[in-house]
Design a protein around this motif. Structure first.
Motif, PDB file in Angstrom:
ATOM      1  N   SER A 135      35.711 -18.478  16.255  1.00 46.95           N
ATOM      2  CA  SER A 135      34.636 -19.145  15.514  1.00 46.95           C
ATOM      3  C   SER A 135      33.457 -18.188  15.290  1.00 46.95           C
ATOM      4  CB  SER A 135      34.181 -20.416  16.236  1.00 46.95           C
ATOM      5  OG  SER A 135      33.775 -20.090  17.545  1.00 46.95           O
ATOM      6  N   ARG A 136      33.429 -17.090  16.009  1.00 49.99           N
ATOM      7  CA  ARG A 136      32.402 -16.062  15.771  1.00 49.99           C
ATOM      8  C   ARG A 136      32.864 -15.038  14.743  1.00 49.99           C
ATOM      9  NH1 ARG A 136      29.019 -14.561  20.144  1.00 49.99           N
ATOM     10  NH2 ARG A 136      29.432 -12.421  19.533  1.00 49.99           N
ATOM     11  N   LEU A 137      34.146 -15.115  14.382  1.00 49.05           N
ATOM     12  CA  LEU A 137      34.721 -14.067  13.543  1.00 49.05           C
ATOM     13  C   LEU A 137      35.120 -14.572  12.157  1.00 49.05           C
ATOM     14  CD1 LEU A 137      37.155 -12.582  16.233  1.00 49.05           C
ATOM     15  CD2 LEU A 137      34.853 -11.750  15.694  1.00 49.05           C
ATOM     16  N   ILE A 138      35.921 -15.626  12.154  1.00 49.86           N
ATOM     17  CA  ILE A 138      36.505 -16.097  10.892  1.00 49.86           C
ATOM     18  C   ILE A 138      35.575 -17.147  10.267  1.00 49.86           C
ATOM     19  CG2 ILE A 138      38.507 -17.226   9.839  1.00 49.86           C
ATOM     20  CD1 ILE A 138      39.230 -14.519  11.003  1.00 49.86           C
ATOM     21  N   VAL A 139      34.987 -16.781   9.143  1.00 51.57           N
ATOM     22  CA  VAL A 139      34.086 -17.697   8.444  1.00 51.57           C
ATOM     23  C   VAL A 139      34.896 -18.433   7.382  1.00 51.57           C
ATOM     24  CG1 VAL A 139      31.917 -17.904   7.165  1.00 51.57           C
ATOM     25  CG2 VAL A 139      32.261 -15.985   8.748  1.00 51.57           C
ATOM     26  N   THR A 140      34.724 -19.740   7.324  1.00 56.36           N
ATOM     27  CA  THR A 140      35.525 -20.531   6.375  1.00 56.36           C
ATOM     28  C   THR A 140      34.642 -21.469   5.560  1.00 56.36           C
ATOM     29  OG1 THR A 140      35.855 -22.478   7.766  1.00 56.36           O
ATOM     30  CG2 THR A 140      37.362 -20.627   8.133  1.00 56.36           C
ATOM     31  N   ASP A 141      35.253 -22.087   4.544  1.00 56.41           N
ATOM     32  CA  ASP A 141      34.574 -23.174   3.841  1.00 56.41           C
ATOM     33  C   ASP A 141      34.653 -24.422   4.723  1.00 56.41           C
ATOM     34  OD1 ASP A 141      37.142 -24.210   3.599  1.00 56.41           O
ATOM     35  OD2 ASP A 141      37.376 -23.594   1.502  1.00 56.41           O
ATOM     36  N   ASP A 142      34.225 -25.565   4.190  1.00 55.89           N
ATOM     37  CA  ASP A 142      34.223 -26.750   5.062  1.00 55.89           C
ATOM     38  C   ASP A 142      35.358 -27.719   4.717  1.00 55.89           C
ATOM     39  OD1 ASP A 142      33.288 -27.695   2.713  1.00 55.89           O
ATOM     40  OD2 ASP A 142      31.411 -28.525   3.510  1.00 55.89           O
ATOM     41  N   GLN A 143      36.448 -27.175   4.251  1.00 54.35           N
ATOM     42  CA  GLN A 143      37.624 -28.026   4.070  1.00 54.35           C
ATOM     43  C   GLN A 143      38.322 -28.120   5.433  1.00 54.35           C
ATOM     44  OE1 GLN A 143      40.545 -26.911   1.045  1.00 54.35           O
ATOM     45  NE2 GLN A 143      41.717 -28.655   1.826  1.00 54.35           N
TER      46      GLN A 143
ATOM     47  N   ARG B  89      34.883  -6.595  12.151  1.00 58.43           N
ATOM     48  CA  ARG B  89      34.649  -5.167  12.382  1.00 58.43           C
ATOM     49  C   ARG B  89      33.480  -4.955  13.346  1.00 58.43           C
ATOM     50  NH1 ARG B  89      37.961  -2.199   9.057  1.00 58.43           N
ATOM     51  NH2 ARG B  89      36.931  -0.289   9.698  1.00 58.43           N
ATOM     52  N   ARG B  90      32.444  -5.745  13.153  1.00 56.73           N
ATOM     53  CA  ARG B  90      31.263  -5.594  14.006  1.00 56.73           C
ATOM     54  C   ARG B  90      31.562  -5.984  15.459  1.00 56.73           C
ATOM     55  NH1 ARG B  90      28.229  -9.247  11.728  1.00 56.73           N
ATOM     56  NH2 ARG B  90      28.854 -10.658  13.387  1.00 56.73           N
ATOM     57  N   GLU B  91      32.326  -7.088  15.625  1.00 53.65           N
ATOM     58  CA  GLU B  91      32.542  -7.598  16.982  1.00 53.65           C
ATOM     59  C   GLU B  91      33.716  -6.932  17.698  1.00 53.65           C
ATOM     60  OE1 GLU B  91      30.946 -10.442  18.506  1.00 53.65           O
ATOM     61  OE2 GLU B  91      29.471 -10.433  16.884  1.00 53.65           O
ATOM     62  N   LEU B  92      34.819  -6.740  16.961  1.00 52.53           N
ATOM     63  CA  LEU B  92      36.029  -6.310  17.665  1.00 52.53           C
ATOM     64  C   LEU B  92      36.201  -4.797  17.756  1.00 52.53           C
ATOM     65  CD1 LEU B  92      38.765  -8.904  16.546  1.00 52.53           C
ATOM     66  CD2 LEU B  92      37.249  -8.971  18.537  1.00 52.53           C
ATOM     67  N   LEU B  93      35.798  -4.076  16.724  1.00 52.57           N
ATOM     68  CA  LEU B  93      36.034  -2.627  16.776  1.00 52.57           C
ATOM     69  C   LEU B  93      35.380  -1.961  17.994  1.00 52.57           C
ATOM     70  CD1 LEU B  93      36.103  -1.511  13.015  1.00 52.57           C
ATOM     71  CD2 LEU B  93      38.021  -1.825  14.599  1.00 52.57           C
ATOM     72  N   PRO B  94      34.138  -2.310  18.313  1.00 56.71           N
ATOM     73  CA  PRO B  94      33.543  -1.678  19.500  1.00 56.71           C
ATOM     74  C   PRO B  94      34.310  -1.991  20.781  1.00 56.71           C
ATOM     75  CG  PRO B  94      31.859  -2.813  18.211  1.00 56.71           C
ATOM     76  CD  PRO B  94      33.172  -3.162  17.603  1.00 56.71           C
ATOM     77  N   LEU B  95      34.863  -3.202  20.869  1.00 61.09           N
ATOM     78  CA  LEU B  95      35.634  -3.551  22.069  1.00 61.09           C
ATOM     79  C   LEU B  95      36.889  -2.694  22.151  1.00 61.09           C
ATOM     80  CD1 LEU B  95      35.384  -7.459  21.903  1.00 61.09           C
ATOM     81  CD2 LEU B  95      33.988  -5.893  23.272  1.00 61.09           C
ATOM     82  N   LEU B  96      37.587  -2.577  21.025  1.00 59.32           N
ATOM     83  CA  LEU B  96      38.799  -1.753  21.007  1.00 59.32           C
ATOM     84  C   LEU B  96      38.451  -0.288  21.306  1.00 59.32           C
ATOM     85  CD1 LEU B  96      40.531  -3.348  17.878  1.00 59.32           C
ATOM     86  CD2 LEU B  96      41.402  -3.424  20.217  1.00 59.32           C
ATOM     87  N   ASP B  97      37.333   0.158  20.750  1.00 56.82           N
ATOM     88  CA  ASP B  97      36.915   1.548  20.999  1.00 56.82           C
ATOM     89  C   ASP B  97      36.657   1.805  22.484  1.00 56.82           C
ATOM     90  OD1 ASP B  97      37.126   2.180  18.353  1.00 56.82           O
ATOM     91  OD2 ASP B  97      34.996   1.885  17.901  1.00 56.82           O
ATOM     92  N   GLN B  98      36.157   0.768  23.157  1.00 60.83           N
ATOM     93  CA  GLN B  98      35.885   0.930  24.594  1.00 60.83           C
ATOM     94  C   GLN B  98      37.154   0.814  25.446  1.00 60.83           C
ATOM     95  OE1 GLN B  98      32.983  -2.052  25.858  1.00 60.83           O
ATOM     96  NE2 GLN B  98      31.953  -1.730  23.899  1.00 60.83           N
TER      97      GLN B  98
ATOM     98  N   LEU C 149      44.821 -11.910   9.530  1.00 61.86           N
ATOM     99  CA  LEU C 149      43.457 -11.581   9.099  1.00 61.86           C
ATOM    100  C   LEU C 149      42.833 -10.570  10.054  1.00 61.86           C
ATOM    101  CD1 LEU C 149      42.319 -15.232   8.331  1.00 61.86           C
ATOM    102  CD2 LEU C 149      42.465 -13.417   6.617  1.00 61.86           C
ATOM    103  N   LEU C 150      42.906 -10.887  11.345  1.00 67.85           N
ATOM    104  CA  LEU C 150      42.278 -10.003  12.329  1.00 67.85           C
ATOM    105  C   LEU C 150      42.959  -8.636  12.321  1.00 67.85           C
ATOM    106  CD1 LEU C 150      41.977 -12.612  15.198  1.00 67.85           C
ATOM    107  CD2 LEU C 150      40.099 -11.743  13.812  1.00 67.85           C
ATOM    108  N   GLY C 151      44.291  -8.660  12.225  1.00 68.37           N
ATOM    109  CA  GLY C 151      45.050  -7.417  12.200  1.00 68.37           C
ATOM    110  C   GLY C 151      44.658  -6.553  11.014  1.00 68.37           C
ATOM    111  N   ALA C 152      44.491  -7.189   9.873  1.00 68.45           N
ATOM    112  CA  ALA C 152      44.104  -6.435   8.678  1.00 68.45           C
ATOM    113  C   ALA C 152      42.703  -5.858   8.863  1.00 68.45           C
ATOM    114  CB  ALA C 152      44.154  -7.343   7.453  1.00 68.45           C
ATOM    115  N   TYR C 153      41.791  -6.656   9.393  1.00 69.39           N
ATOM    116  CA  TYR C 153      40.388  -6.228   9.450  1.00 69.39           C
ATOM    117  C   TYR C 153      40.123  -5.148  10.503  1.00 69.39           C
ATOM    118  CZ  TYR C 153      39.641 -10.300   6.480  1.00 69.39           C
ATOM    119  OH  TYR C 153      39.705 -11.217   5.463  1.00 69.39           O
ATOM    120  N   VAL C 154      40.956  -5.079  11.539  1.00 71.13           N
ATOM    121  CA  VAL C 154      40.745  -3.989  12.501  1.00 71.13           C
ATOM    122  C   VAL C 154      41.633  -2.777  12.164  1.00 71.13           C
ATOM    123  CG1 VAL C 154      40.029  -5.525  14.392  1.00 71.13           C
ATOM    124  CG2 VAL C 154      42.420  -4.788  14.247  1.00 71.13           C
TER     125      VAL C 154
END
Ligand code: ASP
Ligand code: MG
Length: 473
Positions: free
Chosen positions: A153-161, A177-186, A218-223
């Motif tokens: 819910s902090r990552l995937i932004v959706t419409d309200d359907q 990218r902002r939230e997960l990449l730094p974690l993976l980098d660490q 989605l997450l796989g593509a974005y990281v």
């Protein structure tokens, strides 16, 4: 170092033993790769959550409490069996307990109001993934793999359907990218909740049943994953539903186009939207069995030249209905088809296929059976004038039908493939009510009587699929 996104489905996290296998798999992968984990709810949990909310809305104040107890036991059993450190065990127990409290509060609210809005349903349905993820992450930590949970819910932004939310791609990508990449980098292994997202205002939504595959894509593509691995409880994508066809086999390589078609036409392999985010970035997907990790699984790629054989699979869709609009005066009257389909669209009925029937004086198409009455009524009111003038005689729905779809790249281009499919049905004595070639080159679909589906699927599998379609390129 390569980045792998691994999604574990409900049975893969279904009990302590299964979760231990998940940890084995991730531990192994994390030796050499950056690993992002996406999890479903424990098997059966999403169904229980939804049932509880529906029963509460119907005025049943007991059932959700029974279900709360069941959820407690299921998660507690896994926590107790897996987590040996007191600190982790107590922390995760408390976290799950708080979510079950939230569940009971929500169900009580629904019970009092006697109403479960789609928004409330999503809030309830999202709890399953929120409960499974902390257990998996804690077990990884216990094994010495640095890991943390992240709520989608902090990552995937959706419409309200609600219950089938549409993803806002750019915003989601930026968050990921902002939230997960730094974690993976660490060097951490983030464990993310599948299935869920949130609106811009932070209200929880879900991506539709089975949506955690889509989350992983989605997450796989974005990281920028090198591959996305979908871990499930079968050895890969099969040539047919093994319950229907005992000699169904695993398909070693498939293209995105083929698998997209299979998902759309009812094969329970991947959520139908899954491949979309991966296609343009050309990220391969592997479907693998948590309970038999040595098996190769199915590899899904973009390049169709890498997928041997023509006809890959045969699937069936139940619970559909064939709607026909017929009349002598339809020919030459402009706009009837357009108005028919706009009437259908207004009822939010998904048209699964538009079929070609023997007579030109009719339009026929397939919709989900649950919508068939409504669709016919909508057409009747939209075309009232034409009915009055008898340009159109009749609009009706035939529920006693099912669709058989044959999937494989080059189906239509390659000489004789469709003929073999029809021949197989003929040999099995199955009458074809309507045919659709589909807009793609990946499939041919046939509407048949419900009682003929099994026979038809088996005949096509035996005569066409098992010999790769038998076509010359
Ligand atoms: N838990 C959700 C469902 O059962 C999402 C998923 O498993 O993919 O539909
Ligand atoms: Mg699933």
């Amino acid at each position: 170092m390569a980045t792998l996104t691994m999604k574990f489905g409900g049975t893969s996290v279904g009990n302590a033993e299964a979760i231990a296998r998940v940890a084995d798999i991730v531990q192994e992968a994390a030796r050499e790769h950056r690993v992002l984990v996406v999890c479903s709810a424990m098997s059966g949990v999403t169904n229980l959550l939804i049932e509880a909310a529906q029963r509460a809305a119907a005025g049943d104040s007991a059932r959700y409490q029974v279900i709360a107890q069941e959820l407690r036991q299921k998660h507690e059993a896994a926590i107790r069996a897996l987590l040996t450190s007191d600190v982790e065990r107590i922390a995760i127990h408390d976290e799950v307990e708080a979510l079950i409290d939230e569940f009971e509060t929500l169900c009580y609210g629904i019970y009092v109001l006697r109403e479960a809005s789609p928004k409330a349903m999503d809030k309830v349905a999202s709890l399953g993934e929120r409960m499974s993820v902390p257990i998996v992450s804690a077990l990884l930590r216990q094994r010495g793999i640095p890991s943390c949970t992240v709520s989608a819910s902090r990552l995937i932004v959706t419409d309200d359907q609600f219950q089938n939310a549409g993803v806002l791609f750019e915003e989601s990508e930026a968050n990921v990218r902002r939230e997960l990449l730094p974690l993976l980098d660490q060097g951490l292994v983030p464990v993310v909740t599948g299935f869920i997202g949130a609106t811009r205002d932070g209200v929880v939504t879900t991506l539709g049943r089975g949506g955690s595959d889509y989350s992983a894509a989605l997450l796989g593509a974005y990281v920028d994953s090198d591959e996305v691995w979908i871990w499930t409880d079968v050895d890969g994508v099969m040539t047919a539903d093994p319950r229907l066809v005992p000699d169904a086999r695993v398909i070693p390589v498939l293209s995105y186009g083929e698998v997209g078609e299979m998902a759309y036409f009812g094969a329970k392999v991947l959520h139908s939207k899954t491949v979309q985010p991966l296609v343009e970035r050309n990220i391969p997907v592997r479907v693998k069995n948590t309970f038999n990790p040595q098996a190769e699984g199915t590899l899904i790629v973009r390049d169709e030249r890498e997928t041997p054989g023509t006809v890959k699979a045969v699937t069936a869709i139940r619970d559909v209905s064939l709607v026909t609009v017929a009349g002598r005066g339809m020919i030459g009257v402009p706009g009837i088809a357009a108005r028919t389909f706009s009437a259908v669209a207004k009822r939010q009925a998904n048209v699964l296929m538009i079929a070609q029937s023997s007579s030109e004086q009719s339009i026929c198409f397939v919709v989900p059976e649950a919508k068939s009455r409504e669709v016919v009524a909508a057409i009747q009111s939209e075309l009232e004038a034409e009915f009055g003038r008898q340009d159109i005689d009749r609009a009706w729905a035939d529920d006693d039908v099912e669709i058989i779809t044959v999937v494989g790249v080059g189906m239509l281009r390659k000489h004789g493939v469709a003929a073999r499919v029809f021949g197989a049905l003929g040999e099995a004595g199955v009458n074809i009510l309507a045919i659709a070639h589909g807009a793609s080159d990946y499939c041919v679909s046939m509407v048949v009587r419900s009682q003929d589906t099994e026979k038809g699927v088996r005949a096509i599998h035996r005569l066409v699929v098992l010999n790769g379609g038998g076509a010359k390129a």
